[in-house]
Design a protein around this motif. Structure first.
Motif, PDB file in Angstrom:
ATOM      1  N   GLN A  97       0.851  -1.190   0.000  1.00 44.25           N
ATOM      2  CA  GLN A  97       0.000   0.000   0.000  1.00 44.25           C
ATOM      3  C   GLN A  97       0.882   1.233   0.000  1.00 44.25           C
ATOM      4  O   GLN A  97       2.062   1.150   0.311  1.00 44.25           O
ATOM      5  N   GLU A 135      -1.523   3.661   6.501  1.00 43.65           N
ATOM      6  CA  GLU A 135      -2.956   3.884   6.707  1.00 43.65           C
ATOM      7  C   GLU A 135      -3.777   3.601   5.453  1.00 43.65           C
ATOM      8  O   GLU A 135      -4.991   3.451   5.526  1.00 43.65           O
ATOM      9  N   ALA A 136      -3.148   3.560   4.310  1.00 41.43           N
ATOM     10  CA  ALA A 136      -3.861   3.417   3.031  1.00 41.43           C
ATOM     11  C   ALA A 136      -4.270   1.965   2.786  1.00 41.43           C
ATOM     12  O   ALA A 136      -3.633   1.039   3.288  1.00 41.43           O
ATOM     13  N   PRO A 137      -5.327   1.762   2.009  1.00 46.06           N
ATOM     14  CA  PRO A 137      -5.712   0.392   1.650  1.00 46.06           C
ATOM     15  C   PRO A 137      -4.684  -0.197   0.677  1.00 46.06           C
ATOM     16  O   PRO A 137      -3.958   0.534   0.003  1.00 46.06           O
ATOM     17  N   ALA A 138      -4.629  -1.517   0.614  1.00 39.63           N
ATOM     18  CA  ALA A 138      -3.716  -2.198  -0.306  1.00 39.63           C
ATOM     19  C   ALA A 138      -4.074  -1.826  -1.745  1.00 39.63           C
ATOM     20  O   ALA A 138      -5.239  -1.580  -2.068  1.00 39.63           O
ATOM     21  N   GLN A 157      -6.003  -6.750  -3.968  1.00 37.09           N
ATOM     22  CA  GLN A 157      -6.258  -7.915  -3.117  1.00 37.09           C
ATOM     23  C   GLN A 157      -6.443  -9.122  -4.034  1.00 37.09           C
ATOM     24  O   GLN A 157      -6.842  -8.960  -5.188  1.00 37.09           O
TER      25      GLN A 157
END
Length: 162
Positions: free
Chosen positions: A99, A103-106, A109
């Motif tokens: 990411q 704090e950021a999303p991957a 997925q």
């Protein structure tokens, strides 16, 4: 005899320099060849068998802690299982990040549909963030590295299916 002693001193200095390179770059092995002299310095990394737990962590703690417990590929060829799909490989030695920030999303997925050119992950090399992009449209079958894991040149990072 004096010539042999001179080579021994040079070799010891070179070995120390190579060991420093290993420690600074998180590499597992480095080899140098000068004429008929060849020196290889390697270290064995032991991965703790305890399950890896992921949790949000402050940025100052995330990199050192995550690097201590990477998800490792087996190094014994007999334990490597053939995978169906296209492996997206690392174009360089560095550290893989799944990411943009802790704090950021991957970026992706397993199961995500991706377009050619879409960022799959980042490999940091020499303080430069290098986006690793999908070579074609497809579906992410598997992410083969852990966040903040050191990666080698040519190491498979992501498995894409059609």
């Amino acid at each position: 005899m004096a010539d042999d002693k001179k080579h021994a001193e040079i070799d010891a200095t070179l070995v120390r320099q190579l060991a420093d390179i290993l420690n600074e770059t998180d590499l597992t092995e480095v080899e140098v060849e000068r004429g008929d002299l060849r020196i290889r310095v390697a270290r064995e990394i032991t991965v703790n068998a305890a399950p890896v737990q992921y949790a949000a962590a402050p940025a100052a703690v995330a990199a050192p802690v995550a690097a201590a417990a990477p998800v490792a590929m087996p190094s014994d060829p007999a334990t490597i299982v053939a995978r169906a799909g296209e492996e997206v490989k690392s174009p360089m030695v560095g550290t893989a990040y799944l990411q943009a920030s802790p704090e950021a999303p991957a970026f992706v997925q397993p199961g995500d549909k991706v377009k050619k050119g879409q960022t799959l992950l980042i490999v940091e090399a020499m303080k430069t963030m290098n986006p690793i992009q999908a070579p074609r449209d497809g579906v992410v079958a598997e992410i083969l590295v852990g966040d903040a894991q050191p990666v080698e040149f040519g190491e498979p990072l992501v498995l894409l299916e059609a």
